[in-house]
Design a protein around this motif. Structure first.
Motif, PDB file in Angstrom:
ATOM      1  N   ALA A   1       9.085  -5.229  17.232  1.00  0.00           N
ATOM      2  CA  ALA A   1       8.373  -3.989  16.925  1.00  0.00           C
ATOM      3  C   ALA A   1       7.619  -4.340  15.646  1.00  0.00           C
ATOM      4  CB  ALA A   1       9.048  -2.713  16.736  1.00  0.00           C
ATOM      5  N   ASP A   2       6.825  -3.404  15.156  1.00  0.00           N
ATOM      6  CA  ASP A   2       5.994  -3.606  13.897  1.00  0.00           C
ATOM      7  C   ASP A   2       6.672  -2.793  12.977  1.00  0.00           C
ATOM      8  OD1 ASP A   2       4.175  -5.254  14.842  1.00  0.00           O
ATOM      9  OD2 ASP A   2       3.015  -3.958  15.528  1.00  0.00           O
ATOM     10  N   TRP A   3       8.090  -2.492  12.722  1.00  0.00           N
ATOM     11  CA  TRP A   3       8.820  -1.738  11.918  1.00  0.00           C
ATOM     12  C   TRP A   3      10.085  -2.484  11.379  1.00  0.00           C
ATOM     13  CZ3 TRP A   3       6.798   2.913  10.192  1.00  0.00           C
ATOM     14  CH2 TRP A   3       5.526   3.272  11.124  1.00  0.00           C
ATOM     15  N   TYR A   4      10.171  -2.405  10.072  1.00  0.00           N
ATOM     16  CA  TYR A   4      11.367  -2.926   9.647  1.00  0.00           C
ATOM     17  C   TYR A   4      12.510  -1.712   9.439  1.00  0.00           C
ATOM     18  CZ  TYR A   4       9.102  -7.617   8.116  1.00  0.00           C
ATOM     19  OH  TYR A   4       8.658  -8.676   8.318  1.00  0.00           O
ATOM     20  N   TYR A   5      13.692  -2.189   9.331  1.00  0.00           N
ATOM     21  CA  TYR A   5      14.581  -0.894   8.995  1.00  0.00           C
ATOM     22  C   TYR A   5      15.057  -1.356   7.527  1.00  0.00           C
ATOM     23  CZ  TYR A   5      18.441   2.616   9.980  1.00  0.00           C
ATOM     24  OH  TYR A   5      19.355   3.299   9.948  1.00  0.00           O
ATOM     25  N   VAL A   6      15.120  -0.442   6.656  1.00  0.00           N
ATOM     26  CA  VAL A   6      15.263  -0.936   5.370  1.00  0.00           C
ATOM     27  C   VAL A   6      16.113   0.264   4.485  1.00  0.00           C
ATOM     28  CG1 VAL A   6      13.406  -2.154   5.211  1.00  0.00           C
ATOM     29  CG2 VAL A   6      13.277   0.118   4.333  1.00  0.00           C
ATOM     30  N   VAL A   7      16.390  -0.081   3.207  1.00  0.00           N
ATOM     31  CA  VAL A   7      17.171   0.918   2.513  1.00  0.00           C
ATOM     32  C   VAL A   7      16.305   0.846   1.009  1.00  0.00           C
ATOM     33  CG1 VAL A   7      18.874  -0.583   1.410  1.00  0.00           C
ATOM     34  CG2 VAL A   7      19.161   1.669   1.038  1.00  0.00           C
ATOM     35  N   ASN A   8      15.878   1.892   0.573  1.00  0.00           N
ATOM     36  CA  ASN A   8      15.175   1.938  -0.885  1.00  0.00           C
ATOM     37  C   ASN A   8      15.866   1.971  -1.930  1.00  0.00           C
ATOM     38  OD1 ASN A   8      15.576   4.548  -1.182  1.00  0.00           O
ATOM     39  ND2 ASN A   8      13.322   5.370  -0.856  1.00  0.00           N
TER      40      ASN A   8
ATOM     41  N   TYR B   1       0.797  -1.068  -0.053  1.00  0.00           N
ATOM     42  CA  TYR B   1       0.087  -0.002   0.135  1.00  0.00           C
ATOM     43  C   TYR B   1       0.894   1.278   0.061  1.00  0.00           C
ATOM     44  CZ  TYR B   1      -2.695  -3.652   2.631  1.00  0.00           C
ATOM     45  OH  TYR B   1      -3.040  -4.896   2.690  1.00  0.00           O
ATOM     46  N   ASP B   2       0.314   2.362  -0.262  1.00  0.00           N
ATOM     47  CA  ASP B   2       0.937   3.826  -0.132  1.00  0.00           C
ATOM     48  C   ASP B   2       0.979   4.024   1.452  1.00  0.00           C
ATOM     49  OD1 ASP B   2       0.491   3.959  -2.898  1.00  0.00           O
ATOM     50  OD2 ASP B   2      -0.698   5.584  -2.663  1.00  0.00           O
ATOM     51  N   TYR B   3       2.134   4.774   1.879  1.00  0.00           N
ATOM     52  CA  TYR B   3       2.290   5.090   3.081  1.00  0.00           C
ATOM     53  C   TYR B   3       2.933   6.380   3.112  1.00  0.00           C
ATOM     54  CZ  TYR B   3       4.005   5.376   8.077  1.00  0.00           C
ATOM     55  OH  TYR B   3       4.022   5.447   9.389  1.00  0.00           O
ATOM     56  N   LYS B   4       2.377   7.267   3.767  1.00  0.00           N
ATOM     57  CA  LYS B   4       2.743   8.648   3.864  1.00  0.00           C
ATOM     58  C   LYS B   4       2.851   9.070   5.526  1.00  0.00           C
ATOM     59  CE  LYS B   4       3.030   9.502  -0.440  1.00  0.00           C
ATOM     60  NZ  LYS B   4       3.747   8.595  -1.147  1.00  0.00           N
ATOM     61  N   ASP B   5       3.911   9.615   5.878  1.00  0.00           N
ATOM     62  CA  ASP B   5       3.934  10.001   7.299  1.00  0.00           C
ATOM     63  C   ASP B   5       4.975  11.154   7.336  1.00  0.00           C
ATOM     64  OD1 ASP B   5       4.023  10.480  10.114  1.00  0.00           O
ATOM     65  OD2 ASP B   5       4.533   8.229  10.638  1.00  0.00           O
TER      66      ASP B   5
ATOM     67  N   PRO C   1       6.416   0.265   8.018  1.00  0.00           N
ATOM     68  CA  PRO C   1       5.587  -0.367   8.869  1.00  0.00           C
ATOM     69  C   PRO C   1       5.536  -1.579   8.338  1.00  0.00           C
ATOM     70  CG  PRO C   1       4.076   1.196   7.810  1.00  0.00           C
ATOM     71  CD  PRO C   1       5.843   1.515   7.396  1.00  0.00           C
ATOM     72  N   LYS C   2       5.495  -2.862   9.213  1.00  0.00           N
ATOM     73  CA  LYS C   2       5.495  -4.094   8.976  1.00  0.00           C
ATOM     74  C   LYS C   2       4.275  -4.502   8.266  1.00  0.00           C
ATOM     75  CE  LYS C   2       6.743  -8.579  11.037  1.00  0.00           C
ATOM     76  NZ  LYS C   2       6.911  -9.002  12.715  1.00  0.00           N
ATOM     77  N   PRO C   3       3.198  -4.227   8.499  1.00  0.00           N
ATOM     78  CA  PRO C   3       1.998  -4.391   8.016  1.00  0.00           C
ATOM     79  C   PRO C   3       1.808  -4.043   6.303  1.00  0.00           C
ATOM     80  CG  PRO C   3       1.289  -3.551  10.014  1.00  0.00           C
ATOM     81  CD  PRO C   3       2.946  -3.536   9.941  1.00  0.00           C
ATOM     82  N   TYR C   4       2.616  -3.181   6.253  1.00  0.00           N
ATOM     83  CA  TYR C   4       2.457  -2.520   4.862  1.00  0.00           C
ATOM     84  C   TYR C   4       3.363  -3.212   3.749  1.00  0.00           C
ATOM     85  CZ  TYR C   4      -0.177   1.609   6.163  1.00  0.00           C
ATOM     86  OH  TYR C   4      -1.410   2.383   6.818  1.00  0.00           O
ATOM     87  N   VAL C   5       4.068  -4.215   4.136  1.00  0.00           N
ATOM     88  CA  VAL C   5       5.176  -4.961   3.353  1.00  0.00           C
ATOM     89  C   VAL C   5       4.948  -6.311   3.382  1.00  0.00           C
ATOM     90  CG1 VAL C   5       6.723  -2.959   3.105  1.00  0.00           C
ATOM     91  CG2 VAL C   5       7.011  -4.604   4.737  1.00  0.00           C
ATOM     92  N   ASN C   6       5.342  -6.940   2.267  1.00  0.00           N
ATOM     93  CA  ASN C   6       5.529  -8.373   2.185  1.00  0.00           C
ATOM     94  C   ASN C   6       6.839  -8.901   1.607  1.00  0.00           C
ATOM     95  OD1 ASN C   6       3.189  -9.581   2.951  1.00  0.00           O
ATOM     96  ND2 ASN C   6       2.365  -9.872   0.962  1.00  0.00           N
TER      97      ASN C   6
END
Length: 83
Positions: free
Chosen positions: A40-47, A12-16, A56-61
């Motif tokens: 936690a419900d967050w992944y630490y990533v690089v785009n 999904y889109d995510y804007k914060d 946020p974990k629920p927004y990615v697979n």
């Protein structure tokens, strides 16, 4: 040097705009996982633009593992190439 990278894909889109540590993204973007969440419900990533932050974990697979992780000129930013 090739490193295996766990790739996540946004659902999904995510804007914060409130937290600068969080990445904004649109659906179908891909991220390389830097660090597993510590309960936690967050992944630490690089785009793909080399931006590093939390999503946020629920927004990615999980989208697979790639071995094409390449360093950019920046000492902190990395870019991955998704086939």
């Amino acid at each position: 040097m090739n490193l295996d990278a766990i790739i996540l894909k946004s659902l999904y889109d995510y804007k914060d705009g409130r937290d600068p540590k969080c990445l904004n993204f649109e659906a179908d973007e891909r991220f390389a996982l830097i660090k597993e969440p510590d309960g936690a419900d967050w992944y630490y990533v690089v785009n793909s633009q080399g931006q590093i932050g939390y999503v946020p974990k629920p927004y990615v697979n999980f989208d697979g593992v790639r071995d094409s992780f390449a360093k950019k000129n920046s000492k902190y930013a990395m870019t991955f190439f998704v086939k």
